[in-house]
Scaffold this motif. Structure first.
Motif, PDB file in Angstrom:
ATOM      1  N   HIS A   1       0.418  -0.382  -1.929  1.00  0.00           N
ATOM      2  CA  HIS A   1       1.297   0.488  -0.705  1.00  0.00           C
ATOM      3  C   HIS A   1       2.425   0.928  -1.209  1.00  0.00           C
ATOM      4  O   HIS A   1       3.012   1.956  -0.903  1.00  0.00           O
ATOM      5  CB  HIS A   1       1.254  -0.260   0.507  1.00  0.00           C
TER       6      HIS A   1
ATOM      7  N   SER B   1      -6.284  -8.546  -3.300  1.00  0.00           N
ATOM      8  CA  SER B   1      -5.499  -8.095  -2.485  1.00  0.00           C
ATOM      9  C   SER B   1      -4.648  -6.766  -3.094  1.00  0.00           C
ATOM     10  O   SER B   1      -3.488  -6.507  -2.659  1.00  0.00           O
ATOM     11  CB  SER B   1      -4.465  -8.945  -1.871  1.00  0.00           C
TER      12      SER B   1
ATOM     13  N   SER C   1       3.659  -8.425  -6.728  1.00  0.00           N
ATOM     14  CA  SER C   1       4.197  -7.334  -6.813  1.00  0.00           C
ATOM     15  C   SER C   1       5.188  -7.230  -7.955  1.00  0.00           C
ATOM     16  O   SER C   1       5.922  -5.899  -8.219  1.00  0.00           O
ATOM     17  CB  SER C   1       5.024  -6.973  -5.464  1.00  0.00           C
TER      18      SER C   1
ATOM     19  N   SER D   1      -5.430  -3.929  -2.311  1.00  0.00           N
ATOM     20  CA  SER D   1      -5.533  -2.922  -1.216  1.00  0.00           C
ATOM     21  C   SER D   1      -3.806  -3.169  -0.546  1.00  0.00           C
ATOM     22  O   SER D   1      -3.439  -1.970   0.142  1.00  0.00           O
ATOM     23  CB  SER D   1      -6.427  -3.160  -0.364  1.00  0.00           C
ATOM     24  N   GLU D   2      -3.578  -4.131  -0.808  1.00  0.00           N
ATOM     25  CA  GLU D   2      -2.032  -4.184  -0.011  1.00  0.00           C
ATOM     26  C   GLU D   2      -1.259  -4.016  -1.069  1.00  0.00           C
ATOM     27  O   GLU D   2       0.091  -3.383  -0.718  1.00  0.00           O
ATOM     28  CB  GLU D   2      -1.985  -5.714   0.634  1.00  0.00           C
TER      29      GLU D   2
END
Length: 477
Positions: A425, A419, A451, A421-422
């Motif tokens: 951001h 992930s 994160s 791609s998330e």
């Protein structure tokens, strides 16, 4: 009322149409195959839907390492071996979803007052379009024209695609059974994504790469991680090999390499780039300039060499992403119709390679840093130390951040992770809004989370962005 005519209904075309209608223009869009273009019908939406299925298989493969098992399993006593892939059903879902998305776009355009014509079109000078509709021609006068005609998969003369055994990336969804042995020619983003997906679905994959490492256009640290993952999975990678031909021999495909060797498989996927759809558009007669690759030349507001003609999307060769195409189309309309507009800024564009792990990037690249185009401080943190990654049994991947010295402004980043791609951001926001590593690191993240590694990278860049503090700490030590 300003008359806008758009040729091509992909992201660049339909997003431009929506903005044009919103700003009060009379918008006509001509599309020959289906709204959404290749991005929705044969590229982004279908490929990522297929990849979503392969991601589930990848998670199932790791289930045993997480302590999960079933009482009656397959031949090798693993959960993965007990799962059967119904490719016909997978591809039916892929195409159904693509069609549903296309119909959704059609409804949105209709509700916005856009006139959609099914057919092909060409320029008749810089202020008119000739649309070919069911054997008849209709001349459309235009104050503004937008060209968003996209690209077509590139094919080698010596490897013609037949849609059965030798396939391009638009034709893979014709398959109803898994290939016994799939030869993927090309290790760029498209080749790597399909090789990854079919490998996860249980196909014996051979990846033919003309370079010494997969993904030559991406961050090379990230590409190295993916190459290592591919090889550990058992994928055969033929590095520094160039395919020069492919031909069918009965139920086999024979791919001939430049050094004379032959590779045999049941199917071959050609992922060797694309060519812009500029033929028969009347560009030369209308005075539209092309570059050496045959792509339409545009400026930062999507305008061509003719002030009334704009272009957006892959046909311009600016950045082959649906998000960029859509933004180019919007910018074109904002500019042409006199609304507030900012020029396209590629430094804030984030992109992603949908492999396992995913590779997401934004802003300054490692290649630019290495070429000394911009002096930056950088840090790379392996995911192996992240608590959430350990819980999910994720060991491959990293977070990389770039910032300006002294100011500490974040100017780029790379995330290699599930992930990604998330996760990218937050870095994209930091780059766009010129957030510093100190500001970034002072904001809370969830513990445990992937994160958290991005925030940790920002914290570790603190001294690099304050060289006087780093010098003082070394002196004290």
């Amino acid at each position: 009322m300003t008359r806008v005519v758009i040729i091509g209904g992909g992201p660049g075309g339909y997003e431009a149409a929506l903005v044009g209608a919103q700003l009060g223009a009379e918008v006509t869009l001509v599309e020959r195959t289906g709204l959404g273009g290749a991005a929705v019908l044969t590229d982004c939406v279908p490929s990522k839907t297929l990849i979503a299925t392969s991601e589930v298989m990848t998670m199932i493969e790791r289930a045993g390492e997480l302590g999960l098992k079933i009482s009656s399993s397959g031949e090798d006593d693993s959960i993965a071996s007990s799962v059967e892939v119904d490719l016909a059903q997978v591809n039916k879902r892929v195409l159904d979803l693509a069609q549903a998305q296309s119909e959704s776009i059609s409804t949105k355009l209709e509700q916005s007052g856009v006139t959609v014509l099914k057919g092909s079109a060409r320029l008749d000078g810089p202020q008119a379009v000739i649309a070919s509709l069911d054997g008849t021609e209709k001349r459309l006068e235009a104050d503004i024209i937008l060209l968003a005609t996209g690209t077509t998969p590139r094919e080698l003369d010596t490897a013609p695609c037949d849609g059965e055994r030798i396939l391009n990336w638009k034709q893979v969804y014709n398959l109803t059974e898994l290939p016994e042995r799939l030869i993927v020619v090309g290790s760029g983003v498209t080749g790597a994504e399909f090789a990854n997906a079919y490998d996860a679905l249980g196909v014996d994959v051979v990846l033919v790469s003309s370079r010494n490492q997969v993904l030559p256009g991406e961050d090379q640290d990230a590409a190295a991680v993916l190459q290592d993952v591919f090889e550990r999975r058992g994928m055969e990678i033929l590095s520094e090999c160039r395919a020069v031909a492919a031909a069918r021999e009965g139920d086999e495909v024979v791919v001939t390499l430049e050094d004379g060797r032959e590779v045999r498989g049941s199917h071959c996927l050609m992922a060797v780039g694309s060519t812009p759809n500029t033929a028969d558009l009347g560009l030369e007669e209308a005075g539209i300039a092309l570059n050496e690759r045959g792509q339409i030349v545009v400026d930062k507001v999507s305008r061509t060499s003719q002030r009334t003609v704009y272009a957006a999307g892959d046909v311009t060769g600016v950045f082959a992403l649906a998000s960029v195409a859509a933004m180019q189309g919007r910018i074109a309309m904002w500019h042409a119709l006199g609304d507030a507009v900012s020029p396209l800024d590629l430094k804030s564009v984030s992109s992603n390679v949908f492999t396992a792990p995913e590779i997401a990037t934004v802003g300054v690249t490692q290649a630019q840093v290495d070429a000394s185009e911009q002096k930056v401080a950088q840090i790379m943190l392996p995911l192996a130390g992240n608590a959430r990654a350990k819980m999910q049994n994720v060991s491959d991947g990293f977070v990389k951040l770039f910032c300006l010295p002294i100011t500490g402004i974040i100017v780029g980043g790379v995330v290699v992770a599930p992930s990604a791609s998330e996760l990218i951001h937050s870095i994209s926001l930091a780059v766009a809004e010129k957030i510093t590593v100190d500001q970034f690191s002072h904001d809370f993240t969830v513990y445990p989370s992937m994160s958290g590694s991005i925030a940790e990278a920002a914290r570790q860049l603190h001294l690099h962005s304050h060289p006087e503090e780093e010098k003082a700490s070394k002196t004290q030590a």
